[in-house]
Design a protein around this motif. Structure first.
Motif, PDB file in Angstrom:
ATOM      1  N   CYS A  45     -13.525  40.959  18.673  1.00  0.00           N
ATOM      2  CA  CYS A  45     -14.597  40.535  17.630  1.00  0.00           C
ATOM      3  C   CYS A  45     -15.705  40.910  17.943  1.00  0.00           C
ATOM      4  CB  CYS A  45     -14.811  38.606  17.896  1.00  0.00           C
ATOM      5  SG  CYS A  45     -16.600  38.493  17.140  1.00  0.00           S
ATOM      6  N   ARG A  46     -17.078  41.764  17.675  1.00  0.00           N
ATOM      7  CA  ARG A  46     -17.743  42.593  17.561  1.00  0.00           C
ATOM      8  C   ARG A  46     -19.102  40.953  18.556  1.00  0.00           C
ATOM      9  NH1 ARG A  46     -21.283  42.917  12.991  1.00  0.00           N
ATOM     10  NH2 ARG A  46     -20.034  41.026  11.907  1.00  0.00           N
ATOM     11  N   PHE A  47     -18.892  40.197  18.320  1.00  0.00           N
ATOM     12  CA  PHE A  47     -19.627  38.996  19.342  1.00  0.00           C
ATOM     13  C   PHE A  47     -19.548  39.068  20.652  1.00  0.00           C
ATOM     14  CE2 PHE A  47     -21.434  38.807  14.831  1.00  0.00           C
ATOM     15  CZ  PHE A  47     -22.096  39.637  14.770  1.00  0.00           C
ATOM     16  N   GLY A  48     -17.960  38.715  20.735  1.00  0.00           N
ATOM     17  CA  GLY A  48     -17.781  37.928  22.086  1.00  0.00           C
ATOM     18  C   GLY A  48     -18.072  38.477  22.728  1.00  0.00           C
ATOM     19  N   MET A  49     -18.185  36.902  23.639  1.00  0.00           N
ATOM     20  CA  MET A  49     -18.839  37.269  25.655  1.00  0.00           C
ATOM     21  C   MET A  49     -18.054  37.153  26.174  1.00  0.00           C
ATOM     22  SD  MET A  49     -21.950  37.404  24.326  1.00  0.00           S
ATOM     23  CE  MET A  49     -22.672  37.428  26.048  1.00  0.00           C
ATOM     24  N   ASP A  50     -16.247  36.981  25.883  1.00  0.00           N
ATOM     25  CA  ASP A  50     -15.042  36.154  26.393  1.00  0.00           C
ATOM     26  C   ASP A  50     -13.852  36.365  25.901  1.00  0.00           C
ATOM     27  OD1 ASP A  50     -13.505  36.386  28.771  1.00  0.00           O
ATOM     28  OD2 ASP A  50     -15.428  34.859  29.862  1.00  0.00           O
ATOM     29  N   GLU A  51     -12.891  36.705  26.648  1.00  0.00           N
ATOM     30  CA  GLU A  51     -11.295  36.472  26.039  1.00  0.00           C
ATOM     31  C   GLU A  51     -10.932  35.057  25.346  1.00  0.00           C
ATOM     32  OE1 GLU A  51      -8.372  39.055  27.666  1.00  0.00           O
ATOM     33  OE2 GLU A  51      -9.888  39.849  28.953  1.00  0.00           O
ATOM     34  N   SER A  52     -11.781  34.457  25.111  1.00  0.00           N
ATOM     35  CA  SER A  52     -10.980  33.638  23.806  1.00  0.00           C
ATOM     36  C   SER A  52      -9.726  32.654  23.691  1.00  0.00           C
ATOM     37  CB  SER A  52     -12.174  33.029  23.101  1.00  0.00           C
ATOM     38  OG  SER A  52     -11.925  33.841  22.076  1.00  0.00           O
TER      39      SER A  52
END
Lengths: 835, 125
Positions: A648-655
């Motif tokens: 995801c281009r918005f992701g902050m971390d590896e959910s």
């Protein structure tokens, strides 16, 4: 011959009159009720809840059937247009006529709309009926779509603030405009009003005081308000809440005596100037006042019923206008002589701007009696203080303790609820005294809060007295040598928490041993699964070991469906699955003719499996690399995830990675109820982690951990436990939290309900989990660690053991399947034949 | 559907004309149930191992007419042995067949006897 009673008005007070009359002497009367609104009476006090749920049935006081069952003729949507006091008849807008022996006017009030130029423009509303609310919601939605969010409320009283809260819930940005120099001028003093103002401004509601509106301007619809001080205020809608006007027009035309500023004149028996005509509620002018609260209205209904029954009962000379409510999440209460205006007194004031608290009590000059007061921010003591005021109870030696709380380890300043005299009024709405409640508990055997409220009607009005009724029940039962029953069932005289400790301390290893040592009888469907869960939590034994104490789903390791077949949900950690595994699952479903559906937890459910096919199906699934998903157990279901920063281009971390790790960590762990988790890679929260028992959301600086949320019948957002923590800390806290829940919750209690019952709530939970206030954090981690390290897939246990597989035969004496199963086609699949 | 229910009528000990041999004791789960196929009927048999007592009844729950009672949880209510249906936890007395937590029709019960290792259910032909 039954006497004919006609009630005009089907609002809260009109309804209450019917309820009381039916309860006391229905057989003597033929009751007809006319209401102009299309639906039966509803709860206007909780009207703002309509914005949250928009379900009117939640507000309806009694359904139409109630009126029918009690022989009351209810005519809704029918407006009474004339009364003839000489003929004793009424007529309606439909041309119907009816005669009466007694007439009760419960016509209520209408919102007062000040004669400001422009007040009739579009976008200007009043706040009284469900129709008003529907119109406000529709207009608000339209404005929001057009990008205008500014909404205003004219009037900063009780109702005005409620309306502002409703607009806030609607997603608007509300401003409250008050004519007086402060909010709630009739209930609060200046300092209290200031505190309330600061608190609600912090919540995003603008407050403008000392504003006299002179003009409403705009092209066809409201755009701007102008004030006498020359200033203006732009807004896209306005809700007027500037007081009420009694609906006295019918009485006026019938030449019944009306007060100089409106309202039907009544004496202390609710009798109007016309014979056999009574007025109650907001239309009644008693002692030159109109009472806009529900409690005095209910009292009037009671007095009026007494007249019809020829009882000698009259209204009190002094009407109590004490009130407590939660405004926009802020406790606000004012009681007795709140501002110390009626007689000379000395005020004791406590103010804490940091916490938003303001408390004031007015003490008589001799220091003996409490006269009234104001509570903002924390009104927990309202009921006790009100009782002390009304019953003129003696004050403690240091009256300031009443608002400061006891210090130096002394006992509570005002004593407990049991110290109140029997005549203390606990529920003002329903006039239920402490004595009534004690009688119901002692003589009528009400031992549950539900039973007690049903018997006495306490807490069925505004509900504000519920905590006090709860305390009273607990204390009364205690004094009778009973306790509020938390026993899990008739076989074990213990709560789940007690059993958990006893089984652990005594090292009890089986259900039978527990029955021998702690219980009696053969057990039942309540204690068996509860103890199975405890054994699983203590020894991590799978459901295979003591199979006959498991609930049906656990016993057969699958979810029983309507027709007695089962559904199968293999674990798909974090919802991540390879194409190969998808194909393998598809092949199994095809082979056994199973209906397939994607679940809400990002897995695949396969329905319609016959009991005797389960072991074979699982043999094939396990060969393809699957393991049990525990969808049938009170255990971890899934940890739902969004795709996270890997894609995801918005992701902050590896959910996904974190969700897979968490799901694998807690899989198989049994709990008092099912457990769900979620991990979102950013604040957009695509994984809906805040609807889960534990939810993790990535921030720029780590993870925010939320706990105790759930969807389902009582949706609840999870609450923030810790902010910006790393993976290891997150796991540490979840370990502690889950283990604490597993050890202490009652059977079948989700984490949200458990937290609600946990004294001290989320703050207490933070102390236990983060600050380790109980000194058990290490133990909790160890216990969780032991569970994690001894995980076994119970389906693998079955598949590897021919003897266990025998349990899944439908017949003990045949290899056949259940011959009672019938399926019918559904779209391209199948379903059980409907019942 | 009524036809399904009509297959099952209670048999008391005195009217048994045929004892059907089901299976040896060790095949029955302790404090649990199994289902027996007999002449197109499904009969649930329960073994209360703690007291050494046996009960049998129709496998058909009268609530939704599914063949599930043998998979329910066993227990007692004030000493009366009962089974809780696997679907909706409707409970039935295993002595009288009566629905204990509602007003569903009673279920049919059958006598069980154990001789040595052998378990029999009594039917009336």
């Amino acid at each position: 011959m039954k006497k004919k009673v006609i009630v005009i008005g089907n609002g809260m007070v009109g309804y209450k009159f019917c309820e009381k009359l039916v309860a006391k002497g229905a057989e003597q009367f033929e009751i007809t009720v006319f209401g102009e609104e299309p639906r039966p009476a509803y709860d206007r006090v909780h009207l703002s809840e309509y914005f949250e749920k928009q379900a009117e049935e939640n507000l309806i006081l009694a359904p139409r059937e109630w009126y029918e069952e009690n022989g009351i003729k209810l005519c809704t949507g029918e407006l009474v247009t004339a009364i003839s006091t000489t003929d004793k008849t009424i007529s309606t807008h439909k041309g119907n006529q009816a005669s009466y022996d007694y007439l009760v006017l419960a016509t209520g009030s209408s919102p007062f709309v000040p004669p400001i130029p422009g007040v009739h423009k579009n976008g200007v509303f009043v706040y009284r009926t469900i129709e008003d609310l529907d119109a406000i919601i529709a207009y608000g939605e339209k404005m929001k779509k057009g990008g205008s969010f500014k909404a205003s409320v004219l009037g900063g009283g009780l109702l005005g603030l409620e309306a502002a809260k409703a607009l806030l819930d609607l997603g608007m940005k509300p401003s409250v405009i008050e004519f007086a120099p402060r909010l709630m001028p009739r209930q609060l003093d200046e300092a209290g009003a200031k505190m309330l103002q600061t608190t609600i401004e912090d919540l995003g509601i603008e407050v403008l005081t000392s504003k006299s509106t002179t003009d409403i301007r705009g092209d066809g619809r409201i755009e701007e308000m102008h004030f006498a001080d020359g200033e203006s205020h732009s807004t896209s809608m306005l809700v007027i809440s500037a007081g009420i006007r009694p609906r006295d027009e019918l009485a006026r035309e019938a030449k019944i005596e009306i007060g100089p500023r409106g309202g039907v004149q009544v004496d202390n028996k609710m009798q109007t100037s016309a014979p056999a005509v009574y007025a109650i509620g907001e239309v009644a002018l008693y002692q030159e006042k109109i009472y806009g609260l529900v409690a005095p209205g209910y009292d009037m209904a009671d007095i009026c019923v007494a007249q019809l029954l020829q009882e000698d009962k009259a209204m009190e000379g002094e009407i109590d206008m004490s009130t407590k409510l939660k405004l926009i999440g802020v406790d606000v209460a004012s009681f007795g002589d709140a501002m110390g205006e009626l007689q000379e007194s000395r005020a004791i004031v406590y103010e804490d701007k940091n916490k938003g608290l303001y408390k004031r009590i007015n003490v008589s000059l001799d220091g003996q009696k409490l006269l009234g007061g104001i509570l903002i921010g924390d009104a927990a003591d309202y009921n006790m203080l009100l009782q002390m005021t009304q019953l003129k109870m003696p004050l403690p030696p240091h009256p300031e303790d009443l608002i400061l709380g006891p210090r130096n380890g002394e006992g509570a300043a005002m004593g407990g609820v049991m110290d109140l005299p029997d005549q203390a009024l606990i529920c003002a709405c329903e006039s239920v005294t402490k004595g009534n409640l004690i009688e119901a508990i002692g003589e009528k055997g009400c031992e549950t809060i539900k039973g007690l409220c049903k018997e006495t009607k306490a807490s069925t009005g505004c509900g504000g007295c519920k905590p006090m009724v709860n305390d009273l029940l607990r204390e009364a039962l205690k004094s009778m040598g009973k306790s509020v029953k938390a026993h899990i069932c008739e076989h074990f005289p213990y709560s789940r928490r007690e059993l958990f400790d006893l089984i652990s301390v005594k090292g009890i290893e089986s259900y039978d041993q527990a029955l021998d040592e702690l219980g009696h009888g053969d057990g039942c469907e309540q204690c068996k699964p509860a103890l199975a869960s405890i054994f699983a939590s203590l020894y991590n034994e799978t459901a295979v070991k003591q199979e006959t104490i498991q609930d049906t789903n656990d016993r057969f390791l699958a979810n029983i469906q309507r027709n007695g077949t089962y559904s199968i949900v293999p674990r798909v950690p974090g919802g991540e699955i390879t194409p190969e595994k998808l194909i393998a699952m598809g092949k199994v479903a095809q082979k056994y003719d199973l209906y397939t559906k994607i679940t809400g937890g990002q897995r695949i459910d396969m329905f319609g499996a016959k009991l005797n096919d389960l072991p074979q199906i699982w043999e094939e699934l396990i060969a393809a690399g699957f393991e049990s998903g525990h969808a049938y157990g009170k255990a971890l279901r899934t940890v739902k995830s969004c795709v996270g920063s890997t894609w995801c281009r918005f992701g902050m971390d590896e959910s996904v990675s974190f969700a897979v790790e968490l799901e694998n960590r807690y899989k198989g762990i049994r709990a008092p109820h099912k457990l769900k988790g979620g991990v979102s890679g950013c604040i957009r929260e695509c994984a809906e982690a805040r609807c889960k028992d534990f939810g993790v959301i990535a921030t720029e600086e780590g993870w925010n951990l939320y706990v105790c949320g759930n969807g389902g019948a009582k949706p609840k957002h999870a609450l923030l436990l810790a902010e910006n923590i790393d993976n290891a800390t997150c796991i540490k806290y979840i370990d502690r939290f889950l283990m604490f829940y597993i050890k202490t919750a009652a059977p079948l209690t989700r984490t949200a309900a458990w937290l609600e019952q946990l004294e001290g709530g989320i703050d207490y939970l933070k102390q236990v989990v983060i600050q380790d206030s109980l000194g058990i954090a290490e133990e909790l981690e160890e216990q969780m660690g032991a569970l994690v390290n001894t995980y076994q897939c119970e389906w693998k246990q079955v598949v590897d053991n021919p003897e266990l597989k025998q349990r899944f035969r439908h017949f003990i004496n045949s290899e056949d399947s259940d011959d009672n199963l019938t399926f019918v086609p559904l779209r391209d699949q199948k379903m059980p034949k409907p019942w | 559907m009524e036809a399904l229910l009509a297959q099952y009528t209670s048999v008391n000990l005195a009217s048994v004309t045929h004892w059907y041999e089901v299976a040896p004791v060790h095949q029955f789960p302790k404090n649990g149930g199994v289902c027996v196929k007999y002449k197109g009927m499904q009969i649930a048999v329960f073994y209360f191992a703690r007291k050494g007592q046996w009960y049998a009844c129709q496998n058909l729950c009268p609530h939704k007419l599914e063949m599930v009672l043998s998979r329910g949880l066993l227990g007692d209510e004030n000493g009366v042995p009962k089974v809780a249906c696997a679907l909706h936890k409707k409970t039935f007395s295993l002595e009288t067949g009566e629905n204990l937590n509602g007003d569903l029709p009673s279920i049919a019960t059958y006598p069980v006897k154990v001789q040595g290792e052998k378990v029999f259910i009594g039917f009336k032909e």
